[in-house]
Structures are given as structure tokens and as C-alpha cells.
Write a protein that holds these residues in place. Structure first.
Motif, PDB file in Angstrom:
ATOM      1  N   GLY A 102       0.839  -1.182   0.000  1.00 33.24           N
ATOM      2  CA  GLY A 102       0.000   0.000   0.000  1.00 33.24           C
ATOM      3  C   GLY A 102       0.874   1.232   0.000  1.00 33.24           C
ATOM      4  O   GLY A 102       1.954   1.231   0.602  1.00 33.24           O
ATOM      5  N   GLU A 103       0.427   2.276  -0.686  1.00 33.20           N
ATOM      6  CA  GLU A 103       1.181   3.519  -0.760  1.00 33.20           C
ATOM      7  C   GLU A 103       0.512   4.580   0.093  1.00 33.20           C
ATOM      8  O   GLU A 103      -0.673   4.490   0.403  1.00 33.20           O
ATOM      9  N   PHE A 104       1.277   5.601   0.471  1.00 30.40           N
ATOM     10  CA  PHE A 104       0.751   6.645   1.345  1.00 30.40           C
ATOM     11  C   PHE A 104      -0.556   7.219   0.808  1.00 30.40           C
ATOM     12  O   PHE A 104      -1.496   7.469   1.549  1.00 30.40           O
ATOM     13  N   ARG A 105      -0.601   7.446  -0.501  1.00 30.07           N
ATOM     14  CA  ARG A 105      -1.779   8.070  -1.086  1.00 30.07           C
ATOM     15  C   ARG A 105      -2.790   7.055  -1.598  1.00 30.07           C
ATOM     16  O   ARG A 105      -3.833   7.421  -2.142  1.00 30.07           O
ATOM     17  N   ASP A 106      -2.491   5.775  -1.410  1.00 27.15           N
ATOM     18  CA  ASP A 106      -3.405   4.707  -1.799  1.00 27.15           C
ATOM     19  C   ASP A 106      -3.184   3.518  -0.870  1.00 27.15           C
ATOM     20  O   ASP A 106      -2.381   2.638  -1.158  1.00 27.15           O
ATOM     21  N   PRO A 107      -3.874   3.491   0.274  1.00 24.40           N
ATOM     22  CA  PRO A 107      -3.647   2.430   1.259  1.00 24.40           C
ATOM     23  C   PRO A 107      -4.011   1.027   0.787  1.00 24.40           C
ATOM     24  O   PRO A 107      -3.667   0.051   1.460  1.00 24.40           O
ATOM     25  N   ASN A 108      -4.706   0.916  -0.339  1.00 20.69           N
ATOM     26  CA  ASN A 108      -5.020  -0.392  -0.898  1.00 20.69           C
ATOM     27  C   ASN A 108      -5.848  -1.232   0.080  1.00 20.69           C
ATOM     28  O   ASN A 108      -5.512  -2.366   0.391  1.00 20.69           O
ATOM     29  N   LEU A 109      -6.960  -0.652   0.513  1.00 22.87           N
ATOM     30  CA  LEU A 109      -7.860  -1.355   1.420  1.00 22.87           C
ATOM     31  C   LEU A 109      -8.981  -2.032   0.636  1.00 22.87           C
ATOM     32  O   LEU A 109      -9.417  -1.535  -0.398  1.00 22.87           O
ATOM     33  N   HIS A 119       9.288  11.176   3.416  1.00 21.60           N
ATOM     34  CA  HIS A 119       9.814  10.937   2.071  1.00 21.60           C
ATOM     35  C   HIS A 119       9.002  11.653   0.993  1.00 21.60           C
ATOM     36  O   HIS A 119       9.451  11.769  -0.148  1.00 21.60           O
ATOM     37  N   LEU A 120       7.816  12.140   1.342  1.00 25.42           N
ATOM     38  CA  LEU A 120       7.003  12.922   0.413  1.00 25.42           C
ATOM     39  C   LEU A 120       7.272  14.402   0.602  1.00 25.42           C
ATOM     40  O   LEU A 120       7.604  14.849   1.710  1.00 25.42           O
ATOM     41  N   ASP A 121       7.080  15.178  -0.473  1.00 23.43           N
ATOM     42  CA  ASP A 121       7.134  16.631  -0.315  1.00 23.43           C
ATOM     43  C   ASP A 121       5.860  17.089   0.384  1.00 23.43           C
ATOM     44  O   ASP A 121       4.951  16.297   0.652  1.00 23.43           O
ATOM     45  N   ASP A 122       5.781  18.391   0.697  1.00 19.79           N
ATOM     46  CA  ASP A 122       4.648  18.870   1.482  1.00 19.79           C
ATOM     47  C   ASP A 122       3.311  18.643   0.781  1.00 19.79           C
ATOM     48  O   ASP A 122       2.311  18.284   1.419  1.00 19.79           O
ATOM     49  N   ALA A 123       3.279  18.833  -0.529  1.00 18.28           N
ATOM     50  CA  ALA A 123       2.038  18.591  -1.272  1.00 18.28           C
ATOM     51  C   ALA A 123       1.657  17.115  -1.195  1.00 18.28           C
ATOM     52  O   ALA A 123       0.478  16.766  -1.015  1.00 18.28           O
ATOM     53  N   GLY A 124       2.645  16.251  -1.330  1.00 12.67           N
ATOM     54  CA  GLY A 124       2.390  14.817  -1.238  1.00 12.67           C
ATOM     55  C   GLY A 124       1.910  14.411   0.147  1.00 12.67           C
ATOM     56  O   GLY A 124       1.045  13.538   0.288  1.00 12.67           O
ATOM     57  N   LYS A 125       2.488  15.032   1.183  1.00 13.62           N
ATOM     58  CA  LYS A 125       2.038  14.743   2.547  1.00 13.62           C
ATOM     59  C   LYS A 125       0.559  15.098   2.712  1.00 13.62           C
ATOM     60  O   LYS A 125      -0.210  14.357   3.336  1.00 13.62           O
ATOM     61  N   ARG A 126       0.159  16.241   2.177  1.00 11.62           N
ATOM     62  CA  ARG A 126      -1.247  16.637   2.279  1.00 11.62           C
ATOM     63  C   ARG A 126      -2.153  15.626   1.572  1.00 11.62           C
ATOM     64  O   ARG A 126      -3.229  15.281   2.071  1.00 11.62           O
ATOM     65  N   GLU A 127      -1.721  15.154   0.419  1.00  7.49           N
ATOM     66  CA  GLU A 127      -2.507  14.155  -0.308  1.00  7.49           C
ATOM     67  C   GLU A 127      -2.596  12.858   0.494  1.00  7.49           C
ATOM     68  O   GLU A 127      -3.650  12.212   0.542  1.00  7.49           O
ATOM     69  N   ALA A 128      -1.488  12.473   1.112  1.00  5.13           N
ATOM     70  CA  ALA A 128      -1.483  11.247   1.909  1.00  5.13           C
ATOM     71  C   ALA A 128      -2.407  11.376   3.116  1.00  5.13           C
ATOM     72  O   ALA A 128      -3.211  10.476   3.401  1.00  5.13           O
ATOM     73  N   LEU A 129      -2.307  12.488   3.824  1.00  7.08           N
ATOM     74  CA  LEU A 129      -3.173  12.683   4.987  1.00  7.08           C
ATOM     75  C   LEU A 129      -4.640  12.695   4.588  1.00  7.08           C
ATOM     76  O   LEU A 129      -5.502  12.179   5.313  1.00  7.08           O
ATOM     77  N   ALA A 130      -4.937  13.250   3.411  1.00  8.37           N
ATOM     78  CA  ALA A 130      -6.320  13.238   2.917  1.00  8.37           C
ATOM     79  C   ALA A 130      -6.781  11.807   2.651  1.00  8.37           C
ATOM     80  O   ALA A 130      -7.936  11.448   2.943  1.00  8.37           O
ATOM     81  N   ALA A 174      -2.320  21.111   7.856  1.00 13.41           N
ATOM     82  CA  ALA A 174      -2.896  20.092   6.972  1.00 13.41           C
ATOM     83  C   ALA A 174      -3.977  19.299   7.684  1.00 13.41           C
ATOM     84  O   ALA A 174      -5.054  19.026   7.121  1.00 13.41           O
ATOM     85  N   PHE A 175      -3.736  18.922   8.924  1.00 13.20           N
ATOM     86  CA  PHE A 175      -4.755  18.205   9.693  1.00 13.20           C
ATOM     87  C   PHE A 175      -5.992  19.069   9.904  1.00 13.20           C
ATOM     88  O   PHE A 175      -7.128  18.604   9.777  1.00 13.20           O
ATOM     89  N   THR A 176      -5.771  20.317  10.233  1.00 15.13           N
ATOM     90  CA  THR A 176      -6.890  21.226  10.495  1.00 15.13           C
ATOM     91  C   THR A 176      -7.776  21.374   9.266  1.00 15.13           C
ATOM     92  O   THR A 176      -9.016  21.367   9.361  1.00 15.13           O
ATOM     93  N   GLU A 177      -7.156  21.496   8.098  1.00 17.05           N
ATOM     94  CA  GLU A 177      -7.916  21.647   6.861  1.00 17.05           C
ATOM     95  C   GLU A 177      -8.746  20.407   6.543  1.00 17.05           C
ATOM     96  O   GLU A 177      -9.736  20.494   5.814  1.00 17.05           O
ATOM     97  N   LEU A 178      -8.355  19.261   7.092  1.00 14.45           N
ATOM     98  CA  LEU A 178      -9.077  18.012   6.859  1.00 14.45           C
ATOM     99  C   LEU A 178     -10.173  17.774   7.893  1.00 14.45           C
ATOM    100  O   LEU A 178     -10.850  16.748   7.863  1.00 14.45           O
TER     101      LEU A 178
END
Length: 212
Positions: free
Chosen positions: A97-104, A121-132, A176-180
């Protein structure tokens, strides 16, 4: 991300056999805090992202109904599966599973998401996508232990490799958490560059003690 998912997977597969013995005191302190703050209930499902050899997954398995570990490195996953068999832990499962696709599997309900020393290992934009993506699992709590900037990087090269690491500031992660729709209820500082953030989902009118 400074390297591709495939490059990171290959790099961690190469070091999988010796990974557990290579970790610092700070890493273990961070992992202990992630386990403590995850605090699953007996009927909870925990999703552990970037599970590696399963340190967090096994740490919460005795308190949760089910633990799902996801990683991009087959070598790391093989180590985790071997541990589960050796220890007789039956309520954990490990898969790709990947950060942006947990494969559930469709319909999987998650209560808590954990991650330790992986998201940087992700840039800030990638981190936001992963947290989403983690928030989209429906989890009420996300516990993130990672490299993060409390102060500058100078003098901390043992934790920070610019060629592969891209830590965010604590403020960026909290935002990022707050925005989610999550309230940050705790920020634990392990080191100038290592910390744990605990985020709780809030609904309209909810009050969360300790929220920032």
C-alpha cells in the motif's frame, strides 16, 4: 518525493534484514509515543502506514481487533510477516500500500491510522494528499510520528538526509490536519527534528480537549 515509490521500495528492501538493529534511541522513543497515543479500543481497526517490519503494528495488536500494515517494500513486508508467524500474532495482516493509496478492501472501516518515520519521504504537497487519503478511510484518530522541523536542520545530519528526506515543519502538518477537519490534540517533541502529532476528527459543534 525526491525518489520514486519504486526507488524507495528497492532501497528499503535492501536494508530490510538489518532494519530493526539500525534504529536510534530517538526512533524507538517516537515509536513508543505513537503506540501510546494510538490507544485503540478492543473492537478498533488500526491502519499502519509505512509499516516497515511492523514495529507499530505489533505494538498495538494486543489492544485492537485488527491491524492492517501497509508498505511499498516487499522486503520489509516479508520481515513483518515472518515476525507475525514467529510470534503467533493472528490479528495483523501486511500488504502493499502507498501513502496516497492504502489499498484497502472495499468497505473496510478504519478507526485509527498510525505512521512512524515514513511520511517525510514525500514533499509537502504529497504529505497533504497522503493525509487526505488516510482521513478518507473514516478514521477518527491519526497518530503521526516522523521527522519534522521544530527548529533548523543544522547539526542534525544523523537524522536528515536531504537526498531522500523532505520533512515538513510542525506548523505545516498541523495546518494540513486542520484543513481536513481534525483537531491536533497533542504534539510531542522527541528531538529538534523528531516529533509525534495526534489528530482527532471533529464534527460540527464538537469540542476536543487539548485541541490546537
Amino acid at each position: 518525493m525526491k525518489k520514486s515509490v519504486e526507488e524507495h521500495a528497492a532501497r528499503f528492501t535492501e536494508k530490510a534484514a538489518d532494519y530493526d538493529e539500525s534504529k536510534s534511541e530517538e526512533y524507538h522513543a517516537c515509536a513508543s509515543l505513537v503506540i501510546e497515543h494510538a490507544a485503540p479500543e478492543p473492537d478498533d481497526v488500526v491502519l499502519d502506514m509505512g509499516t516497515g517490519t511492523g514495529a507499530i503494528a505489533f505494538g498495538v495488536a494486543n489492544r485492537a481487533a485488527r491491524v492492517i500494515g501497509r508498505d511499498v517494500s516487499e522486503g520489509m513486508l516479508d520481515q513483518a510477516r515472518a515476525k507475525a508467524e514467529e510470534q503467533g500474532v493472528e490479528n495483523v495482516e501486511f500488504g502493499h500500500g502507498e501513502f496516497r493509496d492504502p489499498n484497502l478492501d472495499p468497505g473496510t472501516s478504519v478507526d485509527v491510522v498510525t505512521s512512524n518515520f515514513a511520511l517525510h519521504h514525500l514533499d509537502d504537497a504529497g504529505k497533504r494528499e497522503a493525509l487526505a487519503a488516510w482521513a478518507a478511510t473514516g478514521a477518527d484518530r491519526i497518530v503521526l510520528g516522523d521527522l519534522m522541523f521544530f527548529e533548523g536542520t543544522e547539526g542534525h545530519e544523523e537524522f536528515y538526509g536531504p537526498e531522500v528526506d523532505d520533512p515538513a515543519t510542525v506548523g505545516t502538518l498541523v495546518e494540513a490536519f486542520t484543513e481536513l477537519g481534525f483537531a491536533v490534540t497533542a504534539v510531542e517533541r522527541v528531538h529538534d527534528m523528531i516529533g509525534v502529532i495526534v489528530a482527532q476528527r471533529i464534527g460540527e459543534g464538537d469540542e476536543v480537549p487539548g485541541a490546537e
